[in-house]
Design an enzyme around this catalytic site. Structure first.
Site, PDB file in Angstrom:
ATOM      1  N   TYR A 101       0.857  -1.186   0.000  1.00 13.27           N
ATOM      2  CA  TYR A 101       0.000   0.000   0.000  1.00 13.27           C
ATOM      3  C   TYR A 101       0.895   1.239   0.000  1.00 13.27           C
ATOM      4  O   TYR A 101       1.852   1.321   0.766  1.00 13.27           O
ATOM      5  CB  TYR A 101      -0.895   0.024   1.253  1.00 13.27           C
ATOM      6  CG  TYR A 101      -1.678   1.307   1.371  1.00 13.27           C
ATOM      7  CD1 TYR A 101      -2.966   1.393   0.855  1.00 13.27           C
ATOM      8  CD2 TYR A 101      -1.119   2.443   1.944  1.00 13.27           C
ATOM      9  CE1 TYR A 101      -3.677   2.586   0.915  1.00 13.27           C
ATOM     10  CE2 TYR A 101      -1.814   3.642   2.005  1.00 13.27           C
ATOM     11  CZ  TYR A 101      -3.098   3.700   1.496  1.00 13.27           C
ATOM     12  OH  TYR A 101      -3.786   4.884   1.541  1.00 13.27           O
ATOM     13  N   GLU A 189      -3.513   7.380  -4.079  1.00 14.97           N
ATOM     14  CA  GLU A 189      -3.354   6.071  -3.455  1.00 14.97           C
ATOM     15  C   GLU A 189      -3.053   5.010  -4.498  1.00 14.97           C
ATOM     16  O   GLU A 189      -3.682   4.981  -5.562  1.00 14.97           O
ATOM     17  CB  GLU A 189      -4.679   5.737  -2.749  1.00 14.97           C
ATOM     18  CG  GLU A 189      -4.583   4.662  -1.726  1.00 14.97           C
ATOM     19  CD  GLU A 189      -5.950   4.415  -1.090  1.00 14.97           C
ATOM     20  OE1 GLU A 189      -6.190   4.974  -0.002  1.00 14.97           O
ATOM     21  OE2 GLU A 189      -6.762   3.695  -1.680  1.00 14.97           O
TER      22      GLU A 189
END
Ligand code: GDP
Ligand code: MN
Length: 380
Positions: A101, A189
């Site tokens: 992530y 993101e």
């Protein structure tokens, strides 16, 4: 404004962040042709502006072009969290070895952007953040200096990234910072950023961007990416009229001039046991037409049981507001009680105009809030 995955990844690629080959399709047939071009094995990914598509069944791996056609047809007929899927992204399938992530958002408390990373990326990142927050590395970024090399290295080390990928990771992290800063994003993101099992390289498999609406005036290209199909129609309509409107879950529609006064009005409604149905700031100096548009937007919300007008006339003239209310009432014939508080510039004239309109009048904000809570039938 949220961007779709395919739009975000397109921007990432412009900034040198590697993404899979792929294109968007609106029909199963198109998806099949793209799959053929890409050599068969592809992922079909629903393009809707909500998270958790994978878990909702909106992401499927196809083994060949015919399979791609079938899966695309299936996904294009789905609703994900109530949103109809209108487009799918057909991407070359990747051989995932590790899911990382990597994201940047604003940390309001620290008054700085923060880069976050985790070796436990993938569809369960919220769960990771909740149960094992220590697995998420956070590094604050000085907005004037930008992300520094050493910070990117700290993150690479913090998520136990293999040494041979540090240089690559560094470039991706710095480029992601540029995406964030140069596009006035409030969130960027990559989840997952994968280590590709085929060539041991990093690649952004998913992409998400949220752009600050107040900065869109200086990003014409981004503003054009707005997908009107994906927005609540009331919010699109509000923007068209230059109104700040946010739908909420309560029953008391609020129409107020000024953002601060609108917040105060919502607070006081809540204090007396009510729940606001929306935030709405008609802005300073709103004319009758704008007021009428605002009122129509409030009344399209089926949850609204009463409407509260709280107008503090300054540059805004109360008589103009009254004319707007009357015009809208003429058109939409509302069947909910309305409470109005007008003070300030031309308040007298405003009240006179509304005298025959069968509205509940209030002298103070407290009085207005109490009356609207009562009118909406909420018992304390
Ligand atoms: P999200 O659920 O909306 O976040 O969508 P993602 O694009 O992140 O995809 C969800 C999950 O699907 C990923 O975490 C992967 O596990 C899987 N996935 C996505 N693309 C591929 C791919 O090309 N190959 C494989 N094997 N899995 C994929
Ligand atoms: Mn994802």
């Amino acid at each position: 404004m949220k961007l779709h995955e395919y739009q975000s990844k397109y921007i990432f690629s412009k900034y040198g962040i590697p993404i899979p080959k792929g294109r968007v399709a609106a029909t199963a047939d198109e998806a099949k042709r793209i799959a053929e071009e890409l050599g068969g094995r592809v992922v079909i990914k629903s393009q809707v502006l909500v998270g958790g598509r994978g878990k909702a069944g909106g992401i499927k791996v196809a083994k060949d072009a015919n399979d791609a056609e079938q899966l695309a047809a299936q996904i294009l007929s789905m609703h994900i969290k109530d949103l109809p899927v209108r487009k799918v992204l057909v991407d070359e399938a990747a051989n995932i070895q590790t899911e990382i992530y990597l994201g940047i958002t604003n940390d309001r408390a620290a008054r700085k952007p923060v880069m976050m990373a985790s070796s436990a990326g993938g569809v369960d990142i919220e769960e990771v953040a909740h149960t094992t927050p220590e697995k998420i590395i956070k590094v604050h970024i000085d907005p004037l200096l930008g992300l520094r090399d050493y910070q990117a290295r700290d993150i690479a080390a913090g998520i136990d990234l293999p040494r041979e990928l540090w240089r690559e990771f560094n470039t991706i992290a710095l480029n992601l910072w540029r995406v964030y800063a140069e596009n006035d994003a409030t969130l960027v993101e990559i989840n997952p950023l994968i280590i590709n099992g085929d060539n041991n390289k990093l690649m952004a498999l998913d992409g998400k961007m949220i752009i600050d609406d107040n900065a869109l005036f200086r990003h014409v290209n981004l503003a054009e990416m707005r997908d009107l199909d994906e927005e609540a129609p009331a919010e699109t309509e509000a923007r068209r009229h230059g109104l700040s409107y946010i739908k909420l879950d309560g029953t008391i529609g609020c129409m107020v001039n000024g953002a601060g006064l609108a917040m105060t009005t919502m607070d006081i409604v809540k204090l007396f046991g009510g729940e606001p149905a929306n935030f709405l700031d008609v802005g300073g100096g709103a004319g009758a037409e704008k007021v009428a548009a605002a009122m129509k937007i409030i009344l399209t919300d089926k949850n609204v049981k009463a409407v509260l007008f709280n107008i503090f006339g300054g540059i805004t003239r109360c008589d103009e507001v009254a004319r707007g209310i009357l015009a809208a009432m003429d058109e939409v014939k509302p069947n909910v009680p309305m409470v109005v508080r007008l003070v300030g510039t031309n308040a007298e004239e405003g009240r006179r105009l509304l005298a025959d309109a069968n509205m509940i009048t209030a002298e103070t904000l407290v009085d207005a809030a109490q009356k609207s809570v009562k009118a909406a039938g909420i018992k304390k």
